[in-house]
Structure formats: structure tokens, C-alpha cells
Design a protein around this motif. Structure first.
Motif, PDB file in Angstrom:
ATOM      1  N   LEU A 350      -2.388   2.134  -6.018  1.00  0.00           N
ATOM      2  CA  LEU A 350      -2.492   3.542  -5.555  1.00  0.00           C
ATOM      3  C   LEU A 350      -4.135   3.857  -5.830  1.00  0.00           C
ATOM      4  CD1 LEU A 350       0.572   5.681  -4.908  1.00  0.00           C
ATOM      5  CD2 LEU A 350      -0.135   4.018  -3.671  1.00  0.00           C
ATOM      6  N   ILE A 351      -4.223   4.214  -6.546  1.00  0.00           N
ATOM      7  CA  ILE A 351      -5.796   4.192  -7.030  1.00  0.00           C
ATOM      8  C   ILE A 351      -6.866   3.825  -6.879  1.00  0.00           C
ATOM      9  CG2 ILE A 351      -7.327   5.505  -9.025  1.00  0.00           C
ATOM     10  CD1 ILE A 351      -4.687   6.328 -10.455  1.00  0.00           C
ATOM     11  N   ALA A 352      -6.245   1.979  -6.545  1.00  0.00           N
ATOM     12  CA  ALA A 352      -7.321   1.361  -5.994  1.00  0.00           C
ATOM     13  C   ALA A 352      -7.796   1.681  -4.824  1.00  0.00           C
ATOM     14  CB  ALA A 352      -7.094   0.326  -6.427  1.00  0.00           C
ATOM     15  N   LYS A 353      -6.323   1.611  -4.091  1.00  0.00           N
ATOM     16  CA  LYS A 353      -6.568   1.988  -2.742  1.00  0.00           C
ATOM     17  C   LYS A 353      -6.702   3.322  -2.153  1.00  0.00           C
ATOM     18  CE  LYS A 353      -4.872  -1.556  -1.141  1.00  0.00           C
ATOM     19  NZ  LYS A 353      -4.935  -2.002   0.211  1.00  0.00           N
ATOM     20  N   ASN A 354      -7.367   4.073  -3.183  1.00  0.00           N
ATOM     21  CA  ASN A 354      -9.054   5.898  -3.022  1.00  0.00           C
ATOM     22  C   ASN A 354      -7.971   6.509  -2.627  1.00  0.00           C
ATOM     23  OD1 ASN A 354     -11.574   6.469  -2.742  1.00  0.00           O
ATOM     24  ND2 ASN A 354     -11.915   5.796  -0.485  1.00  0.00           N
ATOM     25  N   VAL A 355      -6.280   6.457  -3.105  1.00  0.00           N
ATOM     26  CA  VAL A 355      -5.380   7.402  -3.057  1.00  0.00           C
ATOM     27  C   VAL A 355      -6.167   8.483  -4.783  1.00  0.00           C
ATOM     28  CG1 VAL A 355      -3.090   8.776  -3.565  1.00  0.00           C
ATOM     29  CG2 VAL A 355      -3.535   6.606  -2.498  1.00  0.00           C
ATOM     30  N   ALA A 356      -6.083  10.404  -4.719  1.00  0.00           N
ATOM     31  CA  ALA A 356      -6.619  11.108  -5.969  1.00  0.00           C
ATOM     32  C   ALA A 356      -5.048  10.232  -6.702  1.00  0.00           C
ATOM     33  CB  ALA A 356      -5.775  12.002  -4.969  1.00  0.00           C
ATOM     34  N   LEU A 394       6.148   7.338   1.664  1.00  0.00           N
ATOM     35  CA  LEU A 394       4.574   8.044   1.621  1.00  0.00           C
ATOM     36  C   LEU A 394       4.320   8.267   3.787  1.00  0.00           C
ATOM     37  CD1 LEU A 394       2.533   4.991   0.497  1.00  0.00           C
ATOM     38  CD2 LEU A 394       2.500   7.850  -0.233  1.00  0.00           C
ATOM     39  N   VAL A 395       5.058   7.766   4.595  1.00  0.00           N
ATOM     40  CA  VAL A 395       5.902   7.143   5.760  1.00  0.00           C
ATOM     41  C   VAL A 395       6.330   8.768   6.562  1.00  0.00           C
ATOM     42  CG1 VAL A 395       7.195   7.093   7.896  1.00  0.00           C
ATOM     43  CG2 VAL A 395       6.378   5.691   6.681  1.00  0.00           C
ATOM     44  N   VAL A 598      -7.060   3.395   2.740  1.00  0.00           N
ATOM     45  CA  VAL A 598      -7.056   4.231   3.326  1.00  0.00           C
ATOM     46  C   VAL A 598      -6.065   5.542   2.665  1.00  0.00           C
ATOM     47  CG1 VAL A 598      -6.890   3.513   5.615  1.00  0.00           C
ATOM     48  CG2 VAL A 598      -4.623   3.564   4.114  1.00  0.00           C
ATOM     49  N   GLY A 599      -6.348   5.502   0.961  1.00  0.00           N
ATOM     50  CA  GLY A 599      -6.226   6.617   0.688  1.00  0.00           C
ATOM     51  C   GLY A 599      -5.931   7.730   1.319  1.00  0.00           C
ATOM     52  N   ALA A 600      -7.390   8.583   1.551  1.00  0.00           N
ATOM     53  CA  ALA A 600      -8.034   9.611   1.313  1.00  0.00           C
ATOM     54  C   ALA A 600      -6.380  10.716   2.381  1.00  0.00           C
ATOM     55  CB  ALA A 600      -9.084   9.238   2.408  1.00  0.00           C
ATOM     56  N   ALA A 601      -6.397   9.590   3.390  1.00  0.00           N
ATOM     57  CA  ALA A 601      -5.143  10.511   4.435  1.00  0.00           C
ATOM     58  C   ALA A 601      -3.694  10.551   3.656  1.00  0.00           C
ATOM     59  CB  ALA A 601      -4.947   9.494   5.037  1.00  0.00           C
ATOM     60  N   ILE A 602      -3.584  10.136   2.576  1.00  0.00           N
ATOM     61  CA  ILE A 602      -2.580  10.676   1.936  1.00  0.00           C
ATOM     62  C   ILE A 602      -2.833  11.763   0.849  1.00  0.00           C
ATOM     63  CG2 ILE A 602      -0.521  10.162  -0.018  1.00  0.00           C
ATOM     64  CD1 ILE A 602       0.141   8.074   2.371  1.00  0.00           C
ATOM     65  N   SER A 603      -4.318  12.001   0.307  1.00  0.00           N
ATOM     66  CA  SER A 603      -4.436  12.912  -0.477  1.00  0.00           C
ATOM     67  C   SER A 603      -4.463  14.419   0.034  1.00  0.00           C
ATOM     68  CB  SER A 603      -5.344  12.494  -1.071  1.00  0.00           C
ATOM     69  OG  SER A 603      -5.691  10.863  -1.453  1.00  0.00           O
ATOM     70  N   MET A 604      -5.124  13.122   1.416  1.00  0.00           N
ATOM     71  CA  MET A 604      -5.397  15.128   2.057  1.00  0.00           C
ATOM     72  C   MET A 604      -4.022  15.965   3.266  1.00  0.00           C
ATOM     73  SD  MET A 604      -8.698  13.911   4.624  1.00  0.00           S
ATOM     74  CE  MET A 604     -10.380  14.074   3.776  1.00  0.00           C
ATOM     75  N   VAL A 633       0.803   2.959   6.328  1.00  0.00           N
ATOM     76  CA  VAL A 633       1.455   2.699   5.088  1.00  0.00           C
ATOM     77  C   VAL A 633       1.173   1.356   4.696  1.00  0.00           C
ATOM     78  CG1 VAL A 633       4.005   2.807   4.164  1.00  0.00           C
ATOM     79  CG2 VAL A 633       2.240   5.074   5.399  1.00  0.00           C
ATOM     80  N   ALA A 634       1.809   0.603   6.098  1.00  0.00           N
ATOM     81  CA  ALA A 634       1.085  -0.934   5.793  1.00  0.00           C
ATOM     82  C   ALA A 634      -0.028  -0.789   5.557  1.00  0.00           C
ATOM     83  CB  ALA A 634       1.891  -1.231   6.875  1.00  0.00           C
TER      84      ALA A 634
END
Length: 639
Positions: A350-356, A394-395, A598-604, A633-634
């Protein structure tokens, strides 16, 4: 003093409740269910609601939730021990009733747990009061007191002499070892090897100890020789060269010439290329003004779809990071130890996918709390179970608590004969003006008239940028096509003016001229700039817009969390209203530059629980989409 303690099932049946200081626990518990349990935000076992702090524990085996509430200003150290003891006793005492009875029987049944709970509460309170007396450490108990006084006396030149002697000894030992390699160079020192000290150190050895020591030295010497010989044998072994399965040739030619043809098919000397379908986002096959769902498929996926005959290396596995952790467990309950390695891999993924980083840790902790104690199937793997739970979480996070439907709200404002006001805010350079123009085009396509308020009176060229957008949008929707009605217009007062006053005048002008929507453009500002954040809070408080949108980049990771938290905090701190107006939704820009990160979408969405209303995917007016939670999420879970 506790306010309440309640035990209920995940289906919503209250099995037992203790009322302390508080009159009712319905409001705080419902807030916990809506904000934490239903939104999959169980990474932290505490939740704050108004003046209360709620701590909870999940029992996934029996589908139970244990919640305790107390005043936020109190520091109760025994709460964690109490909730663990109550969970253990209640589960063991009513195990058969919970497993065998139906939901209707649980609703009509009674659980006599009052006396047991009061006993556990008294024990927890007494254990917190009993503390071991803290005694000061005496000098006799310290390590310094055990040393003799002579060892602590230092004289000049003593240490250099000792070092010189030691260095001479070591040099002499090296020279002797180089002259006689078979004698002492390969021998291990007695202190390091754990052997008894010899007579040269002033200690006499018995015959048995001498025999044992020589035997161990002999084994060590010959053991090392055997290791070296085995290594030399391995190194001397010839390496096989060439192909293991050579190509079969028949009479000097290839048996199957098509095997060697790796070139792409050509037509009239030019390679045949399958072009992607041109998708019109707004003026496509669907109704006019309808937003398409976001597509997160990358170019790699398209290439794999175009060449189905190419074998896939990961077929039959769960991906690179999950395939190595595959292991079957049969009809057992999951524990933390079982999930630890899988969750570590997922957190790094998740961190590699740009999630905080903090949010990735909380997500994995929430999944662990959700699955701990859950009974698995016979052919289920730990990896697949944890991955499935993380995908569902996540969904659920990306699906908002309250869906923002601008078209419905604008039509409702039309019936009330007033304009619908939208304010855009964000940091510098995220694309507020560009995405404001995209949303204007989308509203024009749906038949609504738009007034753009140029409230960015600080940045050079901001008003001219909006004037250019207004001219181009007017060319796409001229008044002749709408019965002489002006569909888009710019309201501006130049530079150096008060932004809140310009927005107020624009709203009054839109009401008089009959515009349906007012889009307020504000100046970009950093979240740490207190004067500019105060001015933004003033603009929102004075004009009370219907929708406040935060414009953020999809490129940022940890910075997105800091921006959203500080923007919300500044709007709450600098607002003059009793109930401050905070951010209502998010516009995620530059989504076409991140591929599958697309991790920024999850973080926000995780940090504010606010929905992502629009997603910007390009530079044209048509590059505006709505968020598709499953597609995001996919792409996030793709290895």
C-alpha cells in the motif's frame, strides 16, 4: 467512573447493557457504528464522540462487540484490562446460548451479567490503585560499588603502554602464525571457542580436561579442512553451457518455420497496430452531460488483453507478493501470528502505491481486528482471506457516507429560486481554475447556466485565465442555441480586492440575472499560512456556499493527509459561526499521471470521510469523471 458498558451483536441486537453516569448510550454507540464499524476504520480501538471516549473490542468468532464509554477528561488505566476480562468471561459463560439460539431467541432472552460485571469492575479498579512502592536505588546496589577502588584510579601513560604491549603481542602472534600455519594460525582462541583456559593463564588443568580440549581442537581443525575441500569440489565442478532443450532442425532447416517468426504482422509494409477505442467522456454514446466511471486500467493490462496467446507467468497464483505466502489452513481460527507476515507485505504494498504510511498501518490493523478469531474454511488460505478483507475495507472507505449529487441539489435550488453556490479551495498549483472550467462545461452540457466568480485577486493572470475559459465555453454554448440566454459569464472586479466581498456581489448578481450555479474560484494557499486560511474561512462563513470542494493532486501521498487535516482545522478554528462549515467533497486532479499508484484517493477519503466528487484525467473540458471505487481498489491491489 464509567458512563456505560454495552455488549451487542454485529447484527444490532443489544445483549446486555450497564448504565453508569450517562442516561443513555444510544447516541455515542450509533456514532461509533456509523463512523468506525461500517466504514471499516477499526485500526484504533478508541473513538471520541463529543465529551465521551469510547473503547471497543470485536469478537469475530461469535460476532460480538464490547463497548465501554467514559468521560474524555478522565484517564482510566484499567479500562483495557476491564474490557478484556468482560470479553473473556461473557464469551465463556454464554458460549452455548450464543452459538445455538436464533436471533429471535437472543432478542427475547436475558443475560444475567450484572453481578459478574460489578465484580470485574471492582477488581480492575483495585488493581489500578495497587502499585509497587518505588524505592530509590542505593549505591551498594549499583555496578560501580562492585568495582574496587584501585581499578577506578587512572594514571597518565598507563593506557598507551598497555595498548602498545597488546599491539606488540598481536603483531608477534601474527608473525608466528604466518611462519607456522599448521601450528596456531587456525586454532581458535580459548575464550571465543568456549574451551577451558590453559595453564599459561595460571590455572592448572586435569588430564580429562586436557584430553577433551585437544579432542575439540582436532575436530575443529579437521572440520574446517573438510569444509574447504567440499567448497573446492563444488568450484571445480564444470558448469553446463548451452541450451538445455536445443532447437530441433530438420535437414538444415527449421521443422516449424512459424516458431521463428517473432515479427508483428504487416500490411503493405506497415505494422498492424490495434488502436484503442476513442471514448468520449461526456458527448459519447450516453446521455448528454453524463459522467463516465473512472477506468484505472494501465497500459500493461491493455497489452495483456491484446495478446491473449502470450503465456502469463503468474497464472494460477495470487500475484507476486501474495503467491509466495500461499498456505492452506483447514477449519481454524485466525490469530495475529497467522496474519502478521501477510499484513506486513500488504502494508509495504500500500505504501508503494502512494498510500500514506500512517493510513496503511491503520488499514492493516483494522483488517487484523476484523479477522482475528474468525474461523476459516477448509480450502481457504490466509493470504486470500486477508486480501479479500482488505479489498472490502477499501471499497467501503471509498464509498461515501453521504453521496454528493450536484444535479439534484441544483434542481432543488431552482425550485427555491436561488443560485447554487460552489466554492473551490486548495493549495497552489493543483488545478483549481482548470477543473472549475471542466465542471462548468459539464453543467452547461446538462442545461444549467453558470456564473464564474473570479475571487483569486492575488495570482497574476488568474482573472485572464478565467476570462479565456469563459470565452471558449461561450463559443461551445452560444446564446443562439439556448434561445438568446447567456449560459456562462465571468464576474470579476480585478486584483487586490476582498475575495469575500466579490463572492457576495457575484451571488447577488446571479440571483438577479437568474443564473443557476455560481462557481467561486479562490486563490491557492498553503495549509500553514494562517492569514490566508483566515481569509478563506471568512469567505466561506460570510457567503455560506452549498458545497465546499477541496482540490487536491493525485500525485501526493503523505502530504494529502496534512493538507486536508489542516484545511479542515483552519476552517473550524477561524470560522465565526457556532457550527463551522468544513470541506464537503474532494476533486482529485492529475489522475492520468499516476498509472496504478492511486493511493492518494484512499488517503484523502480515509482521513476526512469526505467523498471524491470529481476526478480530473486530462487537459480538455471532457476529461472529467466520477470515481469508481471498485476500479480504484483493483488498481491498488494489483501486484
Amino acid at each position: 467512573m464509567l458512563d456505560f458498558f454495552t455488549i451487542f451483536s454485529k447484527g444490532g441486537l443489544v445483549l446486555w447493557c450497564f448504565q453508569g453516569v450517562s442516561d443513555s448510550c444510544t447516541g455515542p454507540v450509533n456514532a461509533l457504528i456509523r463512523s468506525v464499524l461500517l466504514q471499516e476504520r477499526g485500526g484504533n480501538n478508541s473513538f471520541t464522540h463529543e465529551a465521551l471516549t469510547l473503547k471497543y473490542k470485536l469478537d469475530n468468532q461469535f460476532e460480538l462487540v464490547f463497548v465501554v464509554g467514559f468521560q474524555k477528561i478522565l484517564t482510566l488505566t484499567y479500562v483495557d484490562k476491564l474490557i478484556d476480562d468482560v470479553h473473556r468471561l461473557f464469551r465463556d459463560k454464554y458460549r452455548t446460548e450464543i452459538q445455538q439460539q436464533s436471533a429471535l431467541s437472543l432478542l427475547n432472552g436475558t443475560f444475567d451479567f450484572q453481578n459478574d460485571f460489578m465484580r470485574l469492575l471492582r477488581e480492575a479498579e483495585e488493581s489500578s490503585k495497587i502499585r509497587a512502592p518505588t524505592t530509590m536505588k542505593k549505591f551498594e546496589d549499583s555496578e560501580k560499588a562492585k568495582k574496587p577502588a584501585r581499578s577506578m584510579i587512572e594514571t597518565r601513560g598507563e593506557k598507551p603502554k598497555e595498548k602498545a604491549k597488546n599491539s606488540k603481542k598481536t603483531k608477534g602472534a601474527k608473525k608466528e602464525g604466518s611462519d607456522s600455519p599448521s601450528a596456531t594460525s587456525k586454532a581458535v582462541p580459548a575464550e571465543k571457542s568456549g574451551l577451558p583456559v590453559g595453564p599459561e593463564d595460571g590455572v592448572e588443568l586435569s588430564k580429562e580436561e586436557l584430553i577433551r580440549r585437544k579432542r575439540e581442537e582436532f575436530i575443529q581443525k579437521h572440520g574446517r579442512g573438510m569444509d574447504k575441500s567440499s567448497k573446492s569440489q563444488k568450484s571445480d565442478a564444470p558448469k553446463e553451457k548451452g541450451k538445455k532443450v536445443p532447437r530441433v532442425w530438420a535437414l538444415g532447416g527449421c521443422a516449424n518455420k512459424e516458431v521463428l517468426d517473432y515479427s508483428t504482422p504487416t500490411t503493405n509494409g506497415t505494422p498492424e497496430v490495434t488502436l484503442p477505442e476513442d471514448i468520449n467522456l461526456i458527448r459519447g454514446t450516453g446521455p448528454a452531460g453524463q459522467l463516465q466511471d473512472l477506468d484505472c486500467s494501465s497500459s500493461e493490462d491493455e497489452g495483456a488483453a491484446q495478446s491473449p496467446t502470450k503465456p502469463r507467468a503468474t497464472k494460477g497464483t495470487l500475484g507476486g507478493m501474495f503467491g509466495m505466502l500461499k498456505g492452506l489452513v483447514g477449519s481454524k481460527s485466525l490469530s495475529r501470528e497467522d496474519m502478521e507476515s501477510v499484513l506486513d507485505k500488504m502494508r509495504d504494498h500500500l505504501i508503494a502505491k502512494n498510500v500514506a504510511a500512517d493510513i496503511a498501518v491503520q488499514l492493516c490493523e483494522s483488517v487484523a481486528n476484523k479477522l482475528e478469531g474468525k474461523v476459516m474454511g477448509t480450502f481457504s488460505t490466509v493470504t486470500s482471506t486477508v486480501k479479500q478483507a482488505l479489498q472490502e475495507s477499501l471499497v467501503q472507505i471509498l464509498q461515501p457516507q453521504r453521496r454528493v449529487d450536484m444535479l439534484r441539489d441544483i434542481m432543488d435550488a431552482q425550485r427555491r429560486q436561488r443560485p447554487y453556490v460552489v466554492t473551490f479551495c486548495g493549495v497552489n498549483g493543483v488545478g483549481k481554475s482548470t477543473n472549475l472550467a471542466k465542471i462548468s462545461f459539464w453543467l452547461l452540457e446538462n442545461g444549467f447556466s453558470v456564473l464564474i466568480a473570479a475571487c483569486d485577486t492575488f495570482r497574476a493572470g488568474a482573472v485572464e485565465q478565467l476570462r479565456t475559459h469563459t470565452r471558449r465555453l461561450s463559443a461551445l454554448h452560444p446564446p443562439e442555441n439556448h434561445g438568446g440566454r447567456t449560459m456562462v459569464q465571468l464576474f470579476e472586479k480585478g486584483y487586490g480586492k476582498d475575495a469575500a466581498g466579490i463572492a457576495m456581489e457575484a451571488i447577488a448578481f446571479a440571483r438577479n440575472q437568474g443564473f443557476d450555479v455560481v462557481l467561486v474560484d479562490t486563490a491557492g494557499r498553503m495549509q500553514d499560512n494562517a492569514p490566508l486560511m483566515t481569509a478563506l474561512a471568512k469567505l466561506i462563513t460570510v457567503n455560506t456556499p452549498d458545497l465546499v470542494l477541496f482540490v487536491g493532486e493525485a500525485l501526493v501521498g503523505n502530504e494529502a493527509v496534512d493538507q486536508l487535516v489542516k484545511f479542515n482545522r483552519a476552517l473550524a478554528d477561524h470560522s465565526m459561526a457556532q457550527i463551522p462549515r468544513l470541506i464537503d467533497g474532494i476533486v482529485l486532479t492529475k489522475f492520468d499521471t499516476i498509472d496504478d499508484k492511486v493511493g492518494a484517493a484512499i488517503s484523502m477519503t480515509y482521513i476526512t470521510s469526505k467523498p471524491i466528487v470529481f476526478v480530473g484525467t486530462g487537459q480538455t473540458y471532457c476529461d472529467l469523471r466520477s470515481l469508481n471505487a471498485k476500479a480504484v481498489v483493483a488498481a491498488l491491489m494489483k501486484a
